[in-house]
Design an enzyme around this catalytic site. Structure first.
Site, PDB file in Angstrom:
ATOM      1  N   HIS A   1      -6.569   1.267   8.656  1.00  0.00           N
ATOM      2  CA  HIS A   1      -7.816   0.539   8.422  1.00  0.00           C
ATOM      3  C   HIS A   1      -8.783   0.651   9.600  1.00  0.00           C
ATOM      4  O   HIS A   1      -8.407   1.025  10.714  1.00  0.00           O
ATOM      5  CB  HIS A   1      -7.519  -0.939   8.155  1.00  0.00           C
ATOM      6  CG  HIS A   1      -6.871  -1.628   9.316  1.00  0.00           C
ATOM      7  ND1 HIS A   1      -7.571  -2.069  10.416  1.00  0.00           N
ATOM      8  CD2 HIS A   1      -5.570  -1.941   9.558  1.00  0.00           C
ATOM      9  CE1 HIS A   1      -6.750  -2.626  11.284  1.00  0.00           C
ATOM     10  NE2 HIS A   1      -5.519  -2.559  10.784  1.00  0.00           N
TER      11      HIS A   1
ATOM     12  N   GLU B   1       1.006  -4.481   6.617  1.00  0.00           N
ATOM     13  CA  GLU B   1       1.441  -4.410   8.012  1.00  0.00           C
ATOM     14  C   GLU B   1       2.712  -5.218   8.252  1.00  0.00           C
ATOM     15  O   GLU B   1       3.011  -6.175   7.516  1.00  0.00           O
ATOM     16  CB  GLU B   1       0.316  -4.893   8.937  1.00  0.00           C
ATOM     17  CG  GLU B   1       0.611  -4.774  10.430  1.00  0.00           C
ATOM     18  CD  GLU B   1       0.876  -3.335  10.898  1.00  0.00           C
ATOM     19  OE1 GLU B   1       1.831  -2.714  10.388  1.00  0.00           O
ATOM     20  OE2 GLU B   1       0.155  -2.864  11.792  1.00  0.00           O
TER      21      GLU B   1
END
Length: 217
Positions: free
Chosen positions: A8, A81
């Site tokens: 990201h 994550e």
């Protein structure tokens, strides 16, 4: 088949060197711009489908990369994550370290000795769930010939690659964490997954800040 992995764009917590993990932090303005520049670099890639971590920073990145393509964008929790449990939100820089346990730094500098805090995931758990999903997509006959994007995170991308590079826990960070919006291309052929390119960026490198390396120094 081609599988593109992207980390990201930048967030404020990246800048502040705070543990994000499963905390849902959006992209900051620079992060949005990095994603836009990356989208330009990938504009001619014929993506067929996009999988994204459910967290805002990954989904925003995925939406920007997808652009006007009329293709599915699917949330996949297995590429979220790693979770840091009770330490999420704590500062982890050398100059501003607020984590109560000094040994937590093993996550960055000696992952073979990393012990997850309360409520957190282990590196082994991360690698298991991410590579399980990668193999599920890569070896699905229905995906043959397709080009697929995964929008994910720093540690999660290393987890995705752990089975491709045969990485053990102590070598988890070999090659370092990928940059924000760093792109890795996997080629899937004859039942094998190989890295074609790794951690490619499509923007001015001066706009990238290597937070994880700062934590390791």
């Amino acid at each position: 088949m081609k599988i593109y992995l992207i980390r990201h764009g930048e967030t404020d917590w990246n800048l502040e060197q705070r543990l994000q993990g499963a905390t849902d932090i959006p992209l900051n303005e620079n992060g949005l711009e990095l994603a836009r520049e990356t989208a330009k670099g990938l504009k001619d890639v014929p993506f067929d489908i996009v999988y994204t971590s459910p967290l805002k920073r990954a989904r925003q990145t995925a939406e920007i990369i997808r652009g006007e393509r009329n293709i599915p964008l699917i949330e996949e929790p297995r590429i979220q994550e790693i979770c840091f449990g009770i330490y999420e939100g704590y500062y982890c820089s050398r100059t501003h370290y607020t984590i109560p346990d000094p040994a937590f730094m093993n996550f960055f500098v000696d992952p073979g000795q990393y012990v997850p805090p309360q409520g957190a995931e282990s590196i082994e758990q991360l690698c298991h769930r991410t590579t399980e999903f990668l193999r599920e997509v890569a070896f699905n006959p229905e995906n043959e010939g397709k080009t697929i994007l995964f929008s994910s995170h720093g540690a999660a991308v290393k987890g995705l690659l752990s089975s491709v590079t045969n990485t053990d826990k102590k070598s988890f960070w070999n090659g370092g964490v990928h940059k924000n919006c760093g792109v890795t291309i996997l080629d899937v052929r004859d039942g094998k997954i190989q890295i074609e390119k790794e951690n490619v960026i499509y923007y001015d490198e001066s706009r990238s800040h290597n937070y994880w390396e700062k934590a390791r120094q």
